[in-house]
Scaffold this active site. Structure first.
Site, PDB file in Angstrom:
ATOM      1  N   HIS A 101       0.798  -1.230   0.000  1.00 29.72           N
ATOM      2  CA  HIS A 101       0.000   0.000   0.000  1.00 29.72           C
ATOM      3  C   HIS A 101       0.829   1.278   0.000  1.00 29.72           C
ATOM      4  O   HIS A 101       0.265   2.364   0.098  1.00 29.72           O
ATOM      5  CB  HIS A 101      -0.931   0.048   1.208  1.00 29.72           C
ATOM      6  CG  HIS A 101      -1.984  -1.002   1.216  1.00 29.72           C
ATOM      7  ND1 HIS A 101      -3.227  -0.818   0.669  1.00 29.72           N
ATOM      8  CD2 HIS A 101      -1.980  -2.270   1.679  1.00 29.72           C
ATOM      9  CE1 HIS A 101      -3.960  -1.918   0.824  1.00 29.72           C
ATOM     10  NE2 HIS A 101      -3.214  -2.816   1.431  1.00 29.72           N
ATOM     11  N   LYS A 155      -7.985  14.141   4.218  1.00 32.10           N
ATOM     12  CA  LYS A 155      -7.126  12.947   4.243  1.00 32.10           C
ATOM     13  C   LYS A 155      -6.071  13.151   5.307  1.00 32.10           C
ATOM     14  O   LYS A 155      -5.962  14.243   5.862  1.00 32.10           O
ATOM     15  CB  LYS A 155      -6.488  12.725   2.869  1.00 32.10           C
ATOM     16  CG  LYS A 155      -5.897  14.005   2.254  1.00 32.10           C
ATOM     17  CD  LYS A 155      -5.361  13.783   0.850  1.00 32.10           C
ATOM     18  CE  LYS A 155      -6.392  13.796  -0.243  1.00 32.10           C
ATOM     19  NZ  LYS A 155      -6.641  12.519  -0.874  1.00 32.10           N
ATOM     20  N   ARG A 156      -5.261  12.111   5.581  1.00 30.11           N
ATOM     21  CA  ARG A 156      -4.157  12.295   6.509  1.00 30.11           C
ATOM     22  C   ARG A 156      -3.285  13.453   6.043  1.00 30.11           C
ATOM     23  O   ARG A 156      -3.157  13.702   4.846  1.00 30.11           O
ATOM     24  CB  ARG A 156      -3.319  11.007   6.581  1.00 30.11           C
ATOM     25  CG  ARG A 156      -3.949   9.914   7.412  1.00 30.11           C
ATOM     26  CD  ARG A 156      -4.184  10.362   8.837  1.00 30.11           C
ATOM     27  NE  ARG A 156      -2.941  10.401   9.586  1.00 30.11           N
ATOM     28  CZ  ARG A 156      -2.589   9.503  10.493  1.00 30.11           C
ATOM     29  NH1 ARG A 156      -3.389   8.497  10.786  1.00 30.11           N
ATOM     30  NH2 ARG A 156      -1.453   9.606  11.145  1.00 30.11           N
ATOM     31  N   LYS A 194       1.019  14.497   0.246  1.00 30.18           N
ATOM     32  CA  LYS A 194      -0.369  14.762  -0.157  1.00 30.18           C
ATOM     33  C   LYS A 194      -0.581  16.244  -0.453  1.00 30.18           C
ATOM     34  O   LYS A 194      -1.584  16.643  -1.028  1.00 30.18           O
ATOM     35  CB  LYS A 194      -1.344  14.289   0.922  1.00 30.18           C
ATOM     36  CG  LYS A 194      -1.346  12.754   1.100  1.00 30.18           C
ATOM     37  CD  LYS A 194      -2.335  12.325   2.167  1.00 30.18           C
ATOM     38  CE  LYS A 194      -2.229  10.861   2.544  1.00 30.18           C
ATOM     39  NZ  LYS A 194      -2.948   9.955   1.624  1.00 30.18           N
ATOM     40  N   THR A 240      -8.560   6.597  -1.993  1.00 26.21           N
ATOM     41  CA  THR A 240      -9.908   6.024  -2.071  1.00 26.21           C
ATOM     42  C   THR A 240     -10.961   7.099  -1.842  1.00 26.21           C
ATOM     43  O   THR A 240     -12.090   6.962  -2.306  1.00 26.21           O
ATOM     44  CB  THR A 240     -10.096   4.881  -1.051  1.00 26.21           C
ATOM     45  OG1 THR A 240      -9.509   5.259   0.193  1.00 26.21           O
ATOM     46  CG2 THR A 240      -9.446   3.611  -1.543  1.00 26.21           C
ATOM     47  N   LYS A 263     -14.829   8.130  -3.648  1.00 27.73           N
ATOM     48  CA  LYS A 263     -16.063   8.491  -2.939  1.00 27.73           C
ATOM     49  C   LYS A 263     -16.593   9.826  -3.450  1.00 27.73           C
ATOM     50  O   LYS A 263     -17.796   9.996  -3.664  1.00 27.73           O
ATOM     51  CB  LYS A 263     -15.800   8.556  -1.423  1.00 27.73           C
ATOM     52  CG  LYS A 263     -15.374   7.208  -0.839  1.00 27.73           C
ATOM     53  CD  LYS A 263     -14.745   7.337   0.551  1.00 27.73           C
ATOM     54  CE  LYS A 263     -14.010   6.050   0.911  1.00 27.73           C
ATOM     55  NZ  LYS A 263     -13.105   6.225   2.062  1.00 27.73           N
TER      56      LYS A 263
END
Ligand code: 26V
Length: 835
Positions: free
Chosen positions: A379, A570-571, A576, A678, A682
């Site tokens: 992952h 998100k984290r 990111k 992910t 959504k």
């Protein structure tokens, strides 16, 4: 006398099926009589021995949840009975994390009891939202990896696959996030303080685990000391209800305990306290989830947790196998085990130990069986998050496993040298044991060598994994590598969290999409249908209003649903790039300050996410975003046009509310770094448009919807890699006026008036330190994509048309599709319907 008490029945009738349950979802013997509240009343008053005047919403929640559990428990048992009788090949999903969130509304929905539940809440004049909010999120995970595990369980049950999840019952889940003066503060998440109605303890199935050392807690850490010891694993089961309620699978979570919970000898001798201390040490093992998904820093307790999960789960599934099968050779025909990242990869030596020492098989046979049973999913490619454990720890705690690992390593190296006799370094690069100052066991290499399948979680990620990260092993075992692009469950993420849009879709194409997301393709022609466009537009507006109302009531924050809702949740990680989003906002802020008449769509930016408590840069990013929010909020020049909101305590339940309400989804990682993502899926299902980089599954999403319906920007993974040696952020600072203005404003301290150290840190990250994650390289194209986005938003119909095309193309990103691929190509398991 109050109504509740008066209604209390003297006998408990068998439950009758709700009259409006569609026949295709009939749940066999599950019956529930919607018109009387017998079950509920009994739980409400008897479970806690309360009088009607004493019950509050928490007791009401527990009573409803217990009633739903009663309704499903027969079917749950029948599912297990069917599996025992039919003896199909089963699949076990081993994961250190299951980020399940709340269960009550999801279970009601999947059991198709929602019409009845609505009636129940209305008839009893209960505040549905307040009662549902009594359930704490089961936050047994950090982020994407844990939430994926939860979506997979939903899909397996819905597809009637004989599957089971194995994890740990952390007493404390993901920490609670508070924001104090802009900084993240962590509070413990004591989610089990009140009894959890969903879990069933099964002490009769406890297993005993052996360690080569003893443990004591010293200075807050678990220390290994001399002498072997044992731990008890107690299983707690949670029902996983498939949609339609036909199959109810199990998530089994292990809690640790001392084997002698009470040392009576010691007690007699007056050593009461030390006897109990031993017990407390044992319970420490499953006390808390590690809240760090960014480094695999050597943590002894984490290592013990991983072995504990593996040893308990294997003992349990081998016992189950032996009940029905006598021949060890049949194990791979009856059991498939999926390893969710390397966290449960001690399964390789543990299974070998069982086959060699307990079953008495020879090495060759044991190794063949092990490989045929196991499959591994990677992952992340981030080197700092790839697990490597000190050899010394194996020596101390798991000496037999170390022997086995060294033999696996020896044979692997031999294989490599035979095949590439000229390549002197290859065995060193690909070996399991990394020789160095302190020898380390490379868990990913162990997983690849000890399984028949290795997969990444999106096409680009699987390619990079194979071609770059573990290239040597991929060349040796090329037939073991494949891709399985992630997915999310449409039940929780569309049907449950966005009823307005779900209804719209069902009205247009029927409800088959709920279990067959490919059906959404049928919406494509409707992208030209004015009535449908209006309905989808209306559903989005409803969701925005609903969210705004919730935010007001929860946090007292008022947001304007007439602005664009632009989200990044998100984290918090450097890769990111929440910071890049911050730079974009500063650029827009500058434009507005320079020219108040500039044509710009009013916008609300939402951020939410947690930083690992020890990840200082991530915590600084949170602080900067909060300062940005405060400064912009306090500036009358941009009032009503720009708003930044950092929502504390991001969790599954918050995502369920914010995603349906969002117009724009930010997926802006440095290309090559986000394995899949992910939340991107959504958002897509919920009709948000994506502004993002060509990374992870976003690439496949844009492919499915057509790039013209996406706002893609930025360097590709190849360009990022090619620039590794010469990229220079100063070039962008010096040559791009807007980039320079953004940095100058930040570095002037405009957002951090009395906090110069934040400015220093940002200067370091973005300029002096070389801008590892290429913020400045991508800012220009991000702004250009943002302009395209704003211009489309002015044409509401055109915007909604694209949203519809996105929804219509999101079918591939259902976890049902992903699970079908795992089942067919890796596990070779088939549905085992419960009659
Ligand atoms: C890593 C570590 C490192 C060792 C200490 C504890 C710990 C806990 C969790 C992790 C997980 C990092 C990997 C991860 O969460 N990957 C995410 O997986 C998602 C599901 O496949 C994927 O969508 C995201 O892109 C990816 O970042």
């Amino acid at each position: 006398m109050t109504r509740g008490y008066a209604a209390f029945p003297t006998r408990f009738p068998l439950y009758n099926a709700p009259d409006d349950l569609p026949p295709q979802y009939g749940c066999g013997p599950i019956k529930f009589n919607g018109s009387n509240n017998a079950l509920y009343e009994r739980h409400l008053l008897f479970d806690n021995a309360l009088s009607p005047s004493e019950v509050g919403d928490r007791e009401r929640y527990e009573a409803i949840a217990r009633s739903v559990r009663d309704v499903l428990s027969q079917r749950w048992q029948q599912t297990e009975e069917t599996y025992s009788r039919e003896n199909p090949k089963r699949v076990y999903y081993l994961s250190m994390e299951f980020l399940i969130g709340r269960s009550l509304s999801n279970n009601i929905l999947n059991l198709r009891l929602d019409p009845m539940a609505r009636r129940f809440f209305a008839e009893n004049q209960l505040d549905e939202l307040a009662i549902l909010a009594q359930e704490p999120d089961a936050g047994l995970g950090n982020g994407g990896l844990g939430r994926l595990a939860a979506c997979f369980l939903d899909s397996m049950a819905t597809m009637q696959l004989p599957g089971m999840g194995y994890g740990l019952r952390f007493e404390y889940g993901m920490f609670k996030q508070q924001i104090v003066n802009g900084w993240q503060c962590e509070q413990p998440d004591n989610w089990l303080r009140r009894p959890d109605p969903w879990e069933v303890a099964r002490p009769q199935l406890a297993v005993t685990i052996e360690f080569g050392c003893s443990f004591e807690v010293r200075g807050g850490n678990l220390k290994a000391t001399a002498g072997a010891s044992t731990l008890l694993g107690i299983p707690y089961d949670r029902p996983i209800v498939g949609y339609g309620g036909k199959t109810i699978n199990t998530l089994r979570l292990w809690a640790s305990a001392a084997t002698n919970s009470f040392d009576f000898q010691g007690f007699s001798a007056g050593e009461f306290v030390s006897a109990l201390a031993e017990r407390l040490t044992a319970e420490t093992v499953t006390r808390v989830l590690y809240p760090d998904d960014s480094t695999s820093m050597g943590q002894g307790l984490r290592f013990v947790q991983e072995y504990f999960l593996v040893a308990c789960s294997l003992a349990d599934l081998v016992r189950r196998f032996r009940l029905n099968n006598s021949d060890w050779n049949c194990l791979p025909d009856k059991v498939a085990i999926q390893l969710n990242d390397t966290h449960p990869c001690l399964t390789v030596p543990e299974l070998m130990r069982i086959l060699l020492d307990d079953a008495g098989l020879d090495w060759e046979l044991a190794w063949d069986i092990t490989k045929r049973m196991l499959a591994y999913t990677n992952h992340t490619l981030l080197p700092e998050a790839l697990e490597k454990w000190p050899l010394r720890w194996f020596e101390l705690m798991l000496p037999r496993h170390l022997e086995i690992i060294l033999e696996i390593d020896r044979r692997l190296r031999e294989e490599i040298v035979t095949r590439w006799p000229e390549d002197n370094d290859r065995a060193e690069r690909a070996g399991i044991v990394e020789r160095g100052a302190g020898h380390l066991v490379r868990m990913a290499h162990l997983a690849i060598a000890g399984s028949h399948s290795t997969n990444g979680v999106a096409a680009i990620h699987s390619r990079l994994l194979r071609d770059v990260t573990v290239r040597d092993l991929a060349e040796l075992y090329s037939d073991r590598f494949s891709n399985k692009t992630n997915g999310v469950t449409p039940r929780r993420w569309l049907l449950m969290s966005n009823p307005g849009l779900a209804n719209c879709i069902t009205n247009a194409i029927g409800d088959r999409w709920i279990t067959n997301m490919a059906d959404l393709e049928l919406l494509k022609p409707l992208a030209e249908d004015g009535e449908f466009i209006a309905a989808v537009g209306m559903a989005k507006r409803q969701a925005k209003l609903r969210f705004a109302e919730w935010l007001k009531s929860q946090a007292g924050i008022q947001v304007d649903p007439d602005t664009i809702f632009d989200s990044q949740i998100k984290r918090i990680h450097e890769y990111k790039r929440q910071l890049l989003n911050g730079l974009r906002i500063v650029a827009l802020y500058n434009r507005l300050r320079e020219n108040p008449h500039v044509d710009m769509q009013p916008r609300t930016f939402f951020f939410a996410g947690k930083a690992a408590p020890a990840y200082q840069v991530a915590k600084l990013i949170i602080k900067f975003l909060n300062n940005l929010a405060d400064t912009i909020d306090g500036d009358p020049a941009v009032h009503g046009r720009l708003r930044v909101v950092f929502l504390p305590e991001y969790c599954v339940s918050m995502a369920e509310r914010l995603i349906p309400a969002s117009d724009v989804s930010n997926q802006i990682s440095t290309a090559g770094y986000e394995a899949s993502g992910t939340s991107n899926m959504k958002f897509m299902m919920n009709g948000a448009l994506t502004i993002g980089t060509r990374d992870g599954a976003t690439i496949e999403m844009a492919e499915a919807a057509g790039e013209e319906n996406f706002f893609l920007f930025g360097l590709t993974a190849e360009q990022v890699a090619a620039g590794r040696d010469w990229y220079n952020p100063w070039w962008h600072y010096e040559n791009e006026p807007e980039t320079r203005a953004v940095l100058d404003l930040i570095l002037s301290g405009h957002f951090t008036r009395h906090e110069p150290m934040i400015v220093d840190a940002l200067r370091n990250i973005l300029l002096i330190g070389g801008d590892t994650y290429r913020h400045l390289a991508d800012l220009g194209s991000y702004m250009a994509a943002d302009l395209r986005l704003q211009s489309l938003y002015t044409k509401q119909e055109a915007w909604t048309r694209r949203a519809i095309l996105n929804i219509a193309s999101s079918g591939k990103f259902s976890s049902d599709r992903t699970i079908a691929e795992y089942a067919n190509e890796i596990w070779h398991v088939s549905p085992c319907p419960v009659p």
